[in-house]
Design a protein around this motif. Structure first.
Motif, PDB file in Angstrom:
ATOM      1  N   PRO A  54       0.630  -0.500  -0.405  1.00 31.63           N
ATOM      2  CA  PRO A  54       0.221   0.067  -0.288  1.00 31.63           C
ATOM      3  C   PRO A  54       0.877   0.890   0.282  1.00 31.63           C
ATOM      4  O   PRO A  54       1.650   0.851   0.640  1.00 31.63           O
ATOM      5  CB  PRO A  54      -1.276  -0.275   1.541  1.00 31.63           C
ATOM      6  CG  PRO A  54      -0.086  -0.952   1.875  1.00 31.63           C
ATOM      7  CD  PRO A  54       0.504  -2.668   1.432  1.00 31.63           C
ATOM      8  N   PRO A  55       0.460   2.120  -0.987  1.00 23.32           N
ATOM      9  CA  PRO A  55       1.320   3.407  -0.668  1.00 23.32           C
ATOM     10  C   PRO A  55       1.065   3.647   0.934  1.00 23.32           C
ATOM     11  O   PRO A  55       0.474   3.949   1.713  1.00 23.32           O
ATOM     12  CB  PRO A  55       0.684   4.487  -1.756  1.00 23.32           C
ATOM     13  CG  PRO A  55      -1.013   3.970  -1.198  1.00 23.32           C
ATOM     14  CD  PRO A  55      -1.032   2.526  -1.377  1.00 23.32           C
ATOM     15  N   VAL A  56       2.611   4.291   0.743  1.00 17.65           N
ATOM     16  CA  VAL A  56       3.202   5.499   2.261  1.00 17.65           C
ATOM     17  C   VAL A  56       2.732   6.632   2.516  1.00 17.65           C
ATOM     18  O   VAL A  56       3.237   7.213   1.547  1.00 17.65           O
ATOM     19  CB  VAL A  56       4.625   5.383   2.391  1.00 17.65           C
ATOM     20  CG1 VAL A  56       5.087   5.544   3.516  1.00 17.65           C
ATOM     21  CG2 VAL A  56       4.649   3.307   2.485  1.00 17.65           C
ATOM     22  N   ASP A  57       2.413   7.137   3.517  1.00 14.82           N
ATOM     23  CA  ASP A  57       1.744   8.830   3.466  1.00 14.82           C
ATOM     24  C   ASP A  57       3.564   9.258   3.417  1.00 14.82           C
ATOM     25  O   ASP A  57       3.886   9.044   5.062  1.00 14.82           O
ATOM     26  CB  ASP A  57       1.205   8.939   4.575  1.00 14.82           C
ATOM     27  CG  ASP A  57      -0.512   8.623   5.000  1.00 14.82           C
ATOM     28  OD1 ASP A  57      -0.639   8.597   3.474  1.00 14.82           O
ATOM     29  OD2 ASP A  57      -0.982   7.690   5.499  1.00 14.82           O
ATOM     30  N   PRO A  58       3.235  10.747   2.741  1.00  8.64           N
ATOM     31  CA  PRO A  58       4.274  11.380   2.531  1.00  8.64           C
ATOM     32  C   PRO A  58       4.693  11.864   4.102  1.00  8.64           C
ATOM     33  O   PRO A  58       3.773  12.131   4.516  1.00  8.64           O
ATOM     34  CB  PRO A  58       4.417  12.467   1.543  1.00  8.64           C
ATOM     35  CG  PRO A  58       3.398  12.473   0.791  1.00  8.64           C
ATOM     36  CD  PRO A  58       2.207  10.946   1.861  1.00  8.64           C
ATOM     37  N   PRO A  59       5.930  11.502   4.296  1.00 11.21           N
ATOM     38  CA  PRO A  59       5.615  12.953   5.744  1.00 11.21           C
ATOM     39  C   PRO A  59       5.592  14.649   5.573  1.00 11.21           C
ATOM     40  O   PRO A  59       5.101  14.600   4.459  1.00 11.21           O
ATOM     41  CB  PRO A  59       6.968  13.090   5.818  1.00 11.21           C
ATOM     42  CG  PRO A  59       7.852  12.492   5.035  1.00 11.21           C
ATOM     43  CD  PRO A  59       7.108  12.106   4.076  1.00 11.21           C
ATOM     44  N   PRO A  60       5.097  14.720   6.290  1.00  9.62           N
ATOM     45  CA  PRO A  60       4.219  16.509   6.581  1.00  9.62           C
ATOM     46  C   PRO A  60       5.056  17.250   6.443  1.00  9.62           C
ATOM     47  O   PRO A  60       6.998  16.767   6.161  1.00  9.62           O
ATOM     48  CB  PRO A  60       3.968  16.862   8.312  1.00  9.62           C
ATOM     49  CG  PRO A  60       4.580  15.662   8.923  1.00  9.62           C
ATOM     50  CD  PRO A  60       4.571  14.298   8.069  1.00  9.62           C
ATOM     51  N   LEU A  61       4.725  18.171   5.732  1.00 12.67           N
ATOM     52  CA  LEU A  61       6.147  19.139   4.897  1.00 12.67           C
ATOM     53  C   LEU A  61       5.576  20.125   6.655  1.00 12.67           C
ATOM     54  O   LEU A  61       4.804  21.321   6.834  1.00 12.67           O
ATOM     55  CB  LEU A  61       4.854  19.905   3.934  1.00 12.67           C
ATOM     56  CG  LEU A  61       5.555  21.215   3.232  1.00 12.67           C
ATOM     57  CD1 LEU A  61       6.945  20.685   2.413  1.00 12.67           C
ATOM     58  CD2 LEU A  61       4.259  21.819   2.379  1.00 12.67           C
ATOM     59  N   ILE A  62       6.716  21.204   6.152  1.00 13.57           N
ATOM     60  CA  ILE A  62       7.338  21.949   7.610  1.00 13.57           C
ATOM     61  C   ILE A  62       7.472  23.636   5.751  1.00 13.57           C
ATOM     62  O   ILE A  62       8.532  23.200   5.459  1.00 13.57           O
ATOM     63  CB  ILE A  62       8.787  22.149   7.742  1.00 13.57           C
ATOM     64  CG1 ILE A  62       8.694  20.883   8.789  1.00 13.57           C
ATOM     65  CG2 ILE A  62       9.178  23.155   8.725  1.00 13.57           C
ATOM     66  CD1 ILE A  62      10.374  20.359   8.922  1.00 13.57           C
ATOM     67  N   LEU A  63       6.671  24.370   6.313  1.00 17.18           N
ATOM     68  CA  LEU A  63       6.353  25.689   5.528  1.00 17.18           C
ATOM     69  C   LEU A  63       6.905  26.915   6.659  1.00 17.18           C
ATOM     70  O   LEU A  63       6.632  26.385   7.161  1.00 17.18           O
ATOM     71  CB  LEU A  63       4.734  25.428   5.286  1.00 17.18           C
ATOM     72  CG  LEU A  63       4.126  26.697   4.436  1.00 17.18           C
ATOM     73  CD1 LEU A  63       4.453  26.457   3.070  1.00 17.18           C
ATOM     74  CD2 LEU A  63       2.510  26.677   4.418  1.00 17.18           C
TER      75      LEU A  63
END
Length: 140
Positions: A54-63
């Motif tokens: 299953p696809p892995v969720d990408p890590p959250p973005l630091i904006l």
């Protein structure tokens, strides 16, 4: 009327160009036959087969947002320019693979953008990118 007499042996001496043209064509053929042509490799356009995982969720973005007046927000929290690196490092301690996106206002000072870029790289953030904010977007 005086007649002009040609001297004996005064024929126009011309250079026969045929042997020279033969040599030029022979050299041309020689260089064409002996030349090595570089064969460029193409790109393989065949996509990889689909994976069973299953696809892995990408890590959250630091904006990191930089407003026109120089105000800096790191993940919606106002931050002083001297503390941007520490704030990024704190977010990266929770998610070490998080990429950093710097979103400057088009009218923001370039020096501030470069300072933020340098601080993000100094704390070891990978995937630091800059994407200018659109004119109509609100900051903060």
């Amino acid at each position: 009327m005086r007649r002009r007499f040609k001297k004996a042996g005064g024929d126009d001496a011309g250079v026969n160009m045929t042997p020279m043209l033969d040599i030029v064509f022979i050299l041309l053929i020689f260089f064409i036959v002996t030349a090595t042509f570089v064969r460029e490799r193409g790109i393989d356009l065949v996509p990889p087969p689909p994976s069973e995982e299953p696809p892995v969720d990408p890590p959250p973005l630091i904006l990191v947002q930089i407003l026109e007046n120089g105000t800096i927000f790191v993940n919606q929290q106002a931050t002083d320019i001297a503390r941007v690196g520490a704030r990024i490092e704190r977010f990266r301690s929770e998610n070490p693979d998080s990429p950093v996106l710097i979103e400057p206002d088009p009218d923001a000072e370039h020096g501030i953008v470069v300072t933020v870029w340098d601080q993000a790289n100094q704390v070891g953030a990978r995937g630091v990118n800059i994407q200018p904010r659109e004119q109509g977007e609100q900051g903060g």
